[in-house]
Write a protein that holds these residues in place. Structure first.
Motif, mmCIF file in Angstrom:
data_model
loop_
_atom_site.group_PDB
_atom_site.id
_atom_site.type_symbol
_atom_site.label_atom_id
_atom_site.label_comp_id
_atom_site.label_asym_id
_atom_site.label_seq_id
_atom_site.Cartn_x
_atom_site.Cartn_y
_atom_site.Cartn_z
ATOM 1 N N TYR A 219 31.493 27.250 23.024
ATOM 2 C CA TYR A 219 30.251 27.716 23.638
ATOM 3 C C TYR A 219 29.454 26.523 24.170
ATOM 4 O O TYR A 219 29.262 25.527 23.478
ATOM 5 N N GLU A 220 29.011 26.653 25.424
ATOM 6 C CA GLU A 220 28.173 25.646 26.094
ATOM 7 C C GLU A 220 28.885 24.299 26.250
ATOM 8 O O GLU A 220 28.239 23.280 26.442
ATOM 9 N N LYS A 221 30.196 24.304 26.209
ATOM 10 C CA LYS A 221 30.954 23.061 26.449
ATOM 11 C C LYS A 221 31.604 23.054 27.825
ATOM 12 O O LYS A 221 32.306 22.110 28.183
ATOM 13 N N GLY A 222 31.375 24.100 28.610
ATOM 14 C CA GLY A 222 31.959 24.151 29.942
ATOM 15 C C GLY A 222 31.200 25.118 30.831
ATOM 16 O O GLY A 222 30.195 25.712 30.424
ATOM 17 N N GLN A 223 31.685 25.270 32.054
ATOM 18 C CA GLN A 223 31.096 26.212 33.003
ATOM 19 C C GLN A 223 31.829 27.547 32.844
ATOM 20 O O GLN A 223 33.038 27.617 33.054
ATOM 21 N N ASN A 224 31.101 28.584 32.465
ATOM 22 C CA ASN A 224 31.790 29.838 32.179
ATOM 23 C C ASN A 224 32.280 30.506 33.458
ATOM 24 O O ASN A 224 31.597 30.525 34.483
ATOM 25 N N THR A 225 33.476 31.053 33.380
ATOM 26 C CA THR A 225 34.192 31.538 34.563
ATOM 27 C C THR A 225 34.919 32.832 34.229
ATOM 28 O O THR A 225 35.596 32.914 33.204
ATOM 29 N N LEU A 226 34.804 33.835 35.086
ATOM 30 C CA LEU A 226 35.510 35.089 34.870
ATOM 31 C C LEU A 226 36.200 35.548 36.151
ATOM 32 O O LEU A 226 35.767 35.222 37.264
#
Length: 255
Positions: A219-226
């Motif tokens: 969590y909050e260690k990257g750019q979330n992508t779907l």
């Protein structure tokens, strides 16, 4: 000499390698079934120790390494796919440290956390190899790369891939050290469309288990992508999601 008895020591040892993961790991060898899979293992410089051939089924060239000839009855017993091309090989395993991987400027890597099913891992390896992914990392993994089901479901794609297993902390440090764009896939976070991400630069896409997704560590260690979807379902099978991501990476690199 033709082996026709299930009590033969070589057959007993092979059967144990196929069914006993601890014994296989301790022996530092793995088993490969099928002509294409064995050809790929040798193409990518895995050391073959011995082979089991059924001459009435096998249509290829007899290997130069130690070869044991078995009856059809024996082969059907030791082969998962019954009469699958008549060849089974035993090879030495290779172990690689994540630090040995030298990414290119535009490398894309796939990271799967906690994957448990060998068939899923094999399918993921197949997509990664097919679409030019530079490495697959299993974070906090519970599945052995050399499990016969991984090799079988990857159709031997395992052998041509850079593959690593490491703990989450080690993986994260590697990504930061090598300046990767980190793309997480967490369902309940604000996210960006996968097709708007830039895969022409170093990129790492992280996937969690189908049951619970990525762990809190990411969590909050990257750019979330779907992956955008228009149907009523809100998620995809893990191997399908990886395949779509791998293809998007390849498409951008070819443009």
């Amino acid at each position: 000499m033709l082996i026709e008895s299930f009590q033969n020591d070589k057959i007993k040892n092979l059967t144990r390698l196929l069914t006993d993961n601890r014994f296989r790991k301790k022996s530092e060898v793995f088993v490969v079934e099928g002509q294409q899979e064995n050809e790929r293992a040798q193409k990518y410089s895995f050391e073959a120790l011995e082979f089991f051939l059924c001459e009435s089924i096998f249509k290829g060239e007899i290997p130069k390494q130690k070869t044991h000839f078995v009856s059809e009855k024996i082969y059907e017993k030791i082969a998962y796919r019954g009469t699958s091309e008549g060849i089974i090989g035993i090879y030495k395993t290779k172990e690689a440290s994540l630090d040995s991987f030298k990414p290119k400027e535009n490398s894309t890597i796939i990271i799967v956390e906690g994957v448990e099913k060998p068939g899923n891992l094999g399918a993921i390896l197949r997509s990664c190899e097919a679409f030019g992914i530079d490495a697959l990392i299993v974070a906090d993994g519970k599945t052995d790369f050399y499990n016969p089901n991984v090799i079988r479901s990857s159709v031997g794609c395992l052998f041509g891939m850079e593959i690593f297993q490491a703990e989450n902390n080690e993986v994260y440090e590697f990504l930061l050290k090598n300046s990767f764009n980190i793309y997480t896939t967490i369902m309940d976070e604000t996210s960006e469309d996968l097709f708007k991400r830039d895969f022409t630069k170093r990129s790492a896409v992280l996937f969690g288990t189908e049951h619970s997704g990525l762990s809190d560590f990411w969590y909050e260690k990257g750019q979330n992508t779907l992956i955008p979807m228009s149907g009523s379902i809100d998620s995809l099978n893990l191997s399908n999601a990886v395949a779509i991501t791998c293809y998007e990476s390849l498409k951008q690199k070819k443009q």
